[in-house]
Write an enzyme that holds these catalytic residues in place. Structure first.
Site, PDB file in Angstrom:
ATOM      1  N   SER A   1       0.730  -1.265  -0.088  1.00 32.21           N
ATOM      2  CA  SER A   1       0.064   0.079  -0.078  1.00 32.21           C
ATOM      3  C   SER A   1       0.851   1.330  -0.030  1.00 32.21           C
ATOM      4  CB  SER A   1      -0.974   0.019   1.178  1.00 32.21           C
ATOM      5  OG  SER A   1      -0.188   0.125   2.410  1.00 32.21           O
TER       6      SER A   1
ATOM      7  N   HIS B   1      -2.293  -2.713  -6.096  1.00 31.00           N
ATOM      8  CA  HIS B   1      -2.714  -2.170  -4.796  1.00 31.00           C
ATOM      9  C   HIS B   1      -4.296  -2.467  -4.663  1.00 31.00           C
ATOM     10  CE1 HIS B   1      -3.248   0.858  -1.452  1.00 31.00           C
ATOM     11  NE2 HIS B   1      -3.402  -0.323  -0.943  1.00 31.00           N
TER      12      HIS B   1
ATOM     13  N   GLU C   1      -5.130   0.325  -7.623  1.00 35.99           N
ATOM     14  CA  GLU C   1      -4.207   1.284  -7.934  1.00 35.99           C
ATOM     15  C   GLU C   1      -2.952   0.277  -8.589  1.00 35.99           C
ATOM     16  OE1 GLU C   1      -3.205   5.324  -5.286  1.00 35.99           O
ATOM     17  OE2 GLU C   1      -2.780   3.193  -4.299  1.00 35.99           O
TER      18      GLU C   1
ATOM     19  N   ASN D   1      -3.137   6.681  -0.546  1.00 40.42           N
ATOM     20  CA  ASN D   1      -2.908   6.790   0.968  1.00 40.42           C
ATOM     21  C   ASN D   1      -1.936   8.106   1.129  1.00 40.42           C
ATOM     22  OD1 ASN D   1      -4.086   4.474   1.739  1.00 40.42           O
ATOM     23  ND2 ASN D   1      -2.359   3.133   1.639  1.00 40.42           N
TER      24      ASN D   1
END
Length: 693
Positions: free
Chosen positions: A417, A438, A450, A488
Site C-alpha cells: 500500500s 494495490h 491502484e 494513501n
C-alpha cells in the site's frame, strides 16, 4: 430499401415497414439519429402499403441512451420529444424490437412504441440517476404507467438494468423473441397485432396503475424512509421520486412539465456536473498515453497469490469470480485452511442473499486451490500477487524467491500500500516484470485497483494489468511510485490535520460529523474504530505517547472491543465517549495548548484543502497522469462523495485561488507543512484550473 440518412433505413417487409437504425457503437440518440428516426417514422406513417411499423437496431445493441457528449449544450433539431411524438402518434401499430440494452433515452423511445418485443439477453432500464439526473424524455411519467409506481421507484432510483424475462413479467416487454431471430419475431408480432385488431396502446393514456396509487402517500413516505441511508446527500433519487409522485397525482401533460422542471434543475446543478465528470473520468483513467492500444498482452490463464489472510483471500476471489484459476500459498496449514474457509463463507453469504447460486459457489471454490509450497505451485502461473505483511525485508525475500521460481514472462506483483516497488524489483533479474497491484480491503468488494508503475515496468505488463483489472471488475488507475502512492499519500495529509485539530480543541466526533455531512460514509476516527486502533500498535513498545496509545492500553481498540474513540452499544451504535474526551483533555493540558472552538467550515478547510494541495504535488511530480485520475482513486477507494467529483474537481469548484489563499494562511499560522504546491501557485498565476492541465 430507402436510405433516410447515413444512420437510418426504411424498408418494407410485406405490409410491415421496418426502420433500421445503425449508428455505431451504441446507437446513441445523437442529432443524426434523431433526424433519421423522425423522417423514417414520418415516411412510414405516410406509406399506405405499411400496416404496421417495426423499429430495430443494427450492431450490438438497441438505442443504449442519450449522446452524453451533447449534455449541457442546446439540442439540435429535431429534439427527442419531437421524435417521440412521431412514434407515439403514429396511426398504425409501432413495435420496438430490442436487443442488447434499451437504457435511458433508448427505453424512453421504446416506451413511445405501442408494443415491445425483446430477446432474452436484452436489458432495459433508466439509469440516469447514476449521472445525477432523472429521465428527461417522459420516462418518469410513462414507466409508472406500465410497471406501477412501486416498481418504477425501485428501477429509477437504483438505475438497475432489468433482464428481458423480468421486464416481460412486469409488463415492460410484450413478447420474448428467440435469440438471433428478433427481426422475424418483431415483424410477425406486428402482423398479429394488425390481424387481431389490437388498439394502439399509448402509454400516456394508461392510467390504471397510477390511479390505484393515488391517495396513498405512504407508498412514497415508506420508500424514502427505507432508502434514507442509501440516498443520503444525493439530489437525483429524491427528484426521481417527486416525478413518480407527479405521475400518480397529476395528468400526463402536467407530470411532463414537472419532469422537465426538475430535470433542468438537476442538469444545471453541481451534483450532476460532478457525476457526469466522474463518468468520463473513469473511462479516461483507462488510457495510458505512452502505452499504445495495440501493445501485446500477456495471457493470464493461472494466478498465484501469497497469503491467505483477509487481503489475499479477497484478491483470490476476484480471479475465481472471473473464471481464472488461482492458487493461494501460505506458510502454515492452519492459516491456509482458515483462509479457504473464509472464502467459502463469503461466497455462501452472497448466495444466501441471492447474489449467486449454490452451484456458482462450488464452481468458484473449484477454481481456488491452496498450497504450502511456492516452488511446487508457482512454476506455471502467469501472474503472482504477494499480499503479506507490510515490511520491506519480507517482501524482498519473497521476490528473490519468486524470481527463481516463476517462468520467464510471468508478472510479479506486490499488493503493497505504499512501499518502494523499485526497491522490491531490485532483488529480481526481471524488474520489467514487477508491478504494484494495490487492492483495497475488502479486496473482493472494493472497486479500486491502484496499478503502480515502477521505473522498469514494461509496457506489456502495464497494458496486461489494465486489461486484467477490467476483466475482474475493478476500476484501475495507473500511478507512480512514491510513499503511499496516490490514495494513501493524500489520506495522510487529511489524517495529519484531523489529529492536529483534536489537539486544538475539536473532538473526534466534531471532525467526523463535518466530514460525514460533507458526504463521506464516515469520518477518520469512526474509520479507525472500524478498522481497529491496534493495527500496527504493539503493546510491548507502547509508551503512552499518543491518544491512540492510551486508548489501546485501556483495551479500547475500536468496535471489536466495544470502545475506541467512541463508546459502542451491543449493536455497535457509536456515541461520544467521556473517557476519550478526558484523555484528549489531558494531552492538551500536558502540551500547554489553549483549546478553542473550531467550527465545521474550518474543519473542512483544514482536512480537505491539504488533500487538494497534496494532489497538486503528486501531479507536479508526475505520480498521477491526470487530475481526474486522482479523483477516480478517491471516489472508488476512499468514499469521496461522487456528487462532489473528487478532491481535484472540488478544488476547481472552490477555486484554486481560494485554496491557495487558505494554504498560505495556514502556513503563516502553523508552519511549512501547509506550503502550497508549486503547481497550485502556477495555476492561480495563469488563471487556470486542474481540469486545464
Amino acid at each position: 430499401m430507402a436510405e433516410i440518412n447515413s444512420v437510418t433505413d426504411l424498408t418494407l417487409d410485406g405490409d410491415v415497414a421496418v426502420i433500421t437504425l445503425n449508428s455505431p457503437p451504441v446507437n446513441a440518440l445523437s442529432a443524426p439519429v434523431r433526424e433519421g428516426l423522425f423522417e423514417a417514422f414520418k415516411a412510414a406513417s405516410a406509406n399506405d402499403a405499411a400496416k404496421a411499423i417495426v423499429l430495430i437496431c443494427e450492431g450490438r445493441t438497441f438505442i443504449a441512451g442519450a449522446d452524453i457528449t451533447e449534455f449541457g449544450a442546446p439540442m439540435a433539431p429535431p429534439e427527442l420529444p419531437d421524435v417521440q411524438d412521431q412514434i407515439e402518434g403514429a396511426s398504425k401499430p409501432v413495435v420496438a424490437a430490442i436487443h442488447g440494452t434499451a437504457l435511458g433515452g433508448g427505453l424512453e423511445v421504446a416506451l413511445c412504441a405501442h408494443y415491445r418485443v425483446a430477446v432474452p439477453s436484452a436489458r432495459l432500464g433508466l439509469p440516469e440517476v447514476a449521472l445525477g439526473l432523472l429521465p428527461g424524455a417522459g420516462g418518469t411519467q410513462r414507466l409508472p404507467r406500465v410497471v406501477g409506481p412501486e416498481r418504477a421507484l425501485e428501477m429509477m432510483t437504483s438505475g438497475r438494468h432489468v433482464p428481458a424475462k423480468e421486464a416481460q413479467a412486469i409488463g415492460l416487454v410484450d413478447e420474448l423473441a428467440e435469440e438471433g431471430k428478433l427481426r422475424e419475431a418483431a415483424v410477425a408480432f406486428a402482423r398479429k397485432v394488425v390481424a387481431e385488431g389490437r388498439p394502439l396502446r399509448r402509454i400516456r393514456d394508461q392510467n390504471e396503475k397510477v390511479e390505484a396509487a393515488r391517495g396513498k402517500p405512504e407508498i412514497f413516505a415508506d420508500f424514502r424512509k427505507a432508502n434514507a441511508r442509501k440516498f443520503r446527500g444525493f439530489l437525483a433519487p429524491e427528484y426521481n421520486i417527486r416525478c413518480i409522485e407527479a405521475a400518480v397525482n397529476q395528468p400526463f401533460d402536467e407530470g411532463m412539465a414537472t419532469e422537465r422542471k426538475l430535470f433542468l434543475e438537476l442538469m444545471n446543478g453541481s451534483q450532476s456536473a460532478a457525476q457526469r465528470y466522474s463518468f468520463f473520468a473513469e473511462r479516461t483513467a483507462q488510457k495510458v498515453p505512452d502505452v499504445a492500444d495495440d501493445t501485446p498482452l500477456i495471457p493470464i490463464k493461472k494466478v498465484g497469490v501469497i497469503g491467505a489472510g483477509t487481503m489475499g483471500g479477497g484478491i483470490a476471489m476476484n480471479f475465481a469470480n472471473a473464471g481464472i484459476p488461482v492458487v493461494i500459498v501460505e506458510v502454515k496449514q492452519d492459516a491456509l485452511d482458515r483462509g479457504l474457509a473464509t472464502i467459502r463463507k463469503n461466497y455462501e453469504r452472497t448466495a444466501s442473499r441471492g447474489g449467486i447460486t449454490a452451484e456458482q459457489v462450488e464452481q468458484r471454490m473449484s477454481l481456488i486451490s491452496g498450497s504450502l509450497s511456492m516452488e511446487d505451485s508457482f512454476k506455471d502461473v502467469d501472474l503472482v500477487i504477494e499480499a503479506v505483511f507490510e515490511r520491506m525485508d519480507i517482501k524482498k525475500d519473497i521476490f528473490t524467491k519468486l524470481d527463481a521460481i516463476c517462468k520467464p514472462g510471468a508478472i510479479l506483483a506486490t499488493n503493497t500500500s505504499g512501499l518502494d516497488i523499485d526497491e522490491i524489483a531490485s532483488v529480481t533479474k526481471r524488474p520489467e516484470s514487477v508491478i504494484g497491484l494495490h487492492f483495497f480491503s475488502p479486496a473482493n468488494v472494493m472497486k479500486l485497483l491502484e496499478i503502480v508503475r515502477a521505473d522498469h515496468t514494461s509496457k506489456e505488463v502495464i497494458a496486461t494489468s489494465m486489461k486484467l483489472a477490467k476483466q475482474i471488475g475493478k476500476v484501475a488507475v495507473l500511478v507512480g511510485v512514491c510513499p503511499g502512492f496516490v490514495g494513501n499519500r493524500i489520506l495522510g495529509a487529511r489524517q495529519r490535520e484531523a489529529q492536529k485539530l483534536v489537539m486544538e480543541g475539536a473532538m473526534p466526533w466534531d471532525i467526523d460529523r463535518a466530514l460525514y455531512d460533507f458526504g463521506f460514509p464516515m469520518g477518520p476516527f469512526a474509520m479507525s474504530d472500524l478498522a481497529g486502533l491496534d493495527i500496527g500498535w504493539v503493546k510491548e513498545r507502547s509508551k503512552g505517547e499518543s491518544i491512540r496509545d492510551v486508548l489501546c492500553e485501556a483495551d479500547r481498540r475500536g468496535q471489536k472491543t466495544g470502545a475506541g474513540y467512541y463508546d459502542y452499544d451491543e449493536n455497535r451504535v457509536a456515541k461520544p465517549s467521556p473517557f476519550t474526551e478526558k484523555v484528549i483533555h489531558d494531552f492538551i493540558v500536558k502540551s500547554g495548548a489553549n483549546p478553542r472552538k473550531i467550527d465545521d467550515q474550518e474543519i473542512l478547510e483544514r482536512c480537505i484543502y491539504p488533500m487538494i494541495n497534496e494532489g497538486a504535488k503528486i501531479l507536479e511530480e508526475g505520480k498521477a497522469i491526470r487530475a481526474s485520475d486522482i479523483d477516480v482513486v478517491w471516489q472508488n477507494g476512499y468514499g469521496w462523495p461522487v456528487y462532489r467529483g473528487g478532491p481535484m474537481w472540488y478544488g476547481d469548484q472552490v477555486g484554486p485561488e481560494k485554496v491557495l489563499a487558505k494554504m498560505k494562511e495556514f502556513q503563516a499560522k502553523m508552519g511549512d507543512q501547509f506550503k502550497p504546491a508549486a503547481l497550485l501557485e502556477k495555476l492561480v498565476a495563469d488563471n487556470k484550473k486542474f481540469a486545464d492541465l
